[in-house]
Structure formats: structure tokens, C-alpha cells
Design an enzyme around this catalytic site. Structure first.
Site, short mmCIF file in Angstrom:
data_model
loop_
_atom_site.label_atom_id
_atom_site.label_comp_id
_atom_site.label_asym_id
_atom_site.label_seq_id
_atom_site.Cartn_x
_atom_site.Cartn_y
_atom_site.Cartn_z
CG ASP A 16 31.67 -92.64 -7.64
OD1 ASP A 16 30.60 -92.16 -8.04
OD2 ASP A 16 32.34 -93.45 -8.29
CG ASP A 18 28.03 -97.25 -10.56
OD1 ASP A 18 27.58 -98.38 -10.77
OD2 ASP A 18 27.31 -96.25 -10.35
#
Length: 224
Positions: A16, A18
Site C-alpha cells: 500500500d 499512504d
């Protein structure tokens, strides 16, 4: 130390963005507060914005508006546009890779592992951020929230990331329930980071493994 692709259990490590690869909370908070200021709302502290991150800018703005008095009947799309424009222009002012990430990427690459990204951030924003931080060229694939028309927790972004990275056994590293759910639906194991934008204790995410620092990632994935 073992080296070479044949010795490592995984061909692809998907991240991922953020709250996992990069701490973007400062710049995202500034963007939310810019939008709130346009309608006279008080700014939010970064600690309040962190749990709002993960399902894209629209969701983040909605949560910011709810926290400061409610979503207005009009002007939402205008505010979203202003948030996005401000964020794109200030995308890497405070954002930095998490401690130990660069060394972890170096170590994975030494094993022949391909690193990649599956994020709910818009793809062009993800590429811009990673580019400004010198990380874009290190990713075999970057799949954004708008790349396929479906976002995590659906499995399609993870599956597309694996396919675009050349296929093979993969693992997903993330900081949210959406990452864990997407990994599970795609049939791959997940690693949750304790340092991300958590909206619940890391233990409650249901990931297969947990790490508190990127120094722990390679030993975990390499196994005994």
C-alpha cells in the site's frame, strides 16, 4: 546470506502507499484543511485526519466535513477539486518514506524480488508522489484507485499488481483493513504495519503477520 530469486519464498512484495510506504499524513492534512478553510471551517489536527486516510480523497474529505459540522448540500465537488489541486501542488512537502523502507527495498531487490504498489490513491497522484521521492522506478507496477475502476478491499487491484509485476508468489504489506481484505480475497498473505494510519489496533486488522519497523520485513518473509 542467501541471494537469488530461487532462494526467496516470494517473487513479489506489494505495498500500500499512504501509511505503508510513505508517511503522507502531513501533506494530506494540509490539503483537507485547505478545502475546509474555503468554507470557513476550522482546521483539523493531523491526528484526526490520519484515520480518515485509506479509501481515497473523496472519503477523506467527507470524513473531514463530517468532523467539522457536516457535509454541505452543495459545493462538495468543488471542494474536492480544490483539495486535489492543492494536494497535487504540495504532494511531497512533508511526505517521507518510513524508517527502514529504503534498506528493505534494497534487500528485497538483492534477492531478485519485484516490489510493487496497489493503492486507493489515484494512479497519477501515486506516480507523482513516488517519483518525487525517488521510488517510482523501483516499482514493477503501480496500480491506483482509479486504474481499474474498482478499489481495495476488492481483490482486483492486488491481482492486477501481481500480473503486471510478472506473476508469482506474492505478499501484500499494508496498514488498513482494506489491504488485509484485498489480500485475502486475492488469495495472498498479508503483513500489517503497526506504524500506519490505523483506525483500530493493528492486531484487529486480521493480517497474517505484523511488523513494527521495516527492519523486520525481510527476516519475516525470508523465513527460517
Amino acid at each position: 546470506m542467501r541471494t537469488g530469486m530461487s532462494d526467496f519464498p516470494f517473487r513479489i512484495v506489494g505495498f500500500d502507499l499512504d501509511g505503508t510506504l510513505v508517511d503522507t499524513a502531513g501533506d494530506l492534512t494540509a490539503a483537507v484543511n485547505h478545502a475546509l478553510a474555503r468554507i470557513g471551517r476550522a482546521p483539523l489536527a493531523e491526528t484526526m485526519v490520519r484515520p480518515m486516510i485509506g479509501l481515497g480523497a473523496r472519503h477523506m474529505l467527507e470524513q473531514g466535513l463530517i468532523a467539522t459540522g457536516g457535509v454541505p448540500d452543495e459545493d462538495f465537488d468543488r471542494l474536492l477539486g480544490e483539495l486535489l489541486a492543492y494536494y497535487e501542488a504540495h504532494i511531497a512537502v512533508e511526505s517521507r518514506p518510513y524508517p527502514g523502507l529504503i534498506a528493505a527495498l534494497d534487500a528485497l531487490e538483492a534477492y531478485g524480488v519485484r516490489c510493487a504498489v496497489a493503492t486507493n490513491k489515484a494512479e497519477h497522484m501515486a506516480r507523482k508522489l513516488l517519483g518525487e521521492l525517488g521510488l517510482a522506478d523501483r516499482m514493477a507496477a503501480i496500480v491506483g484507485g482509479d486504474t481499474l475502476g474498482v478499489r481495495k478491499p476488492a481483490p482486483e487491484p492486488v491481482l492486477a499488481m501481481i500480473e503486471r509485476s510478472g506473476g508469482g508468489r506474492a505478499v501484500v504489506v499494508g496498514d488498513s483493513i482494506y489491504d488485509v481484505m484485498a489480500a485475502r480475497a486475492a488469495g495472498v498473505p498479508s503483513v500489517a504495519v503497526r506504524f500506519g494510519f490505523l483506525d483500530r489496533p493493528a492486531e484487529a486488522l486480521g493480517a497474517d503477520h505484523l511488523i513494527g519497523h521495516y527492519d523486520e520485513l525481510l527476516p519475516l518473509l525470508a523465513g527460517p
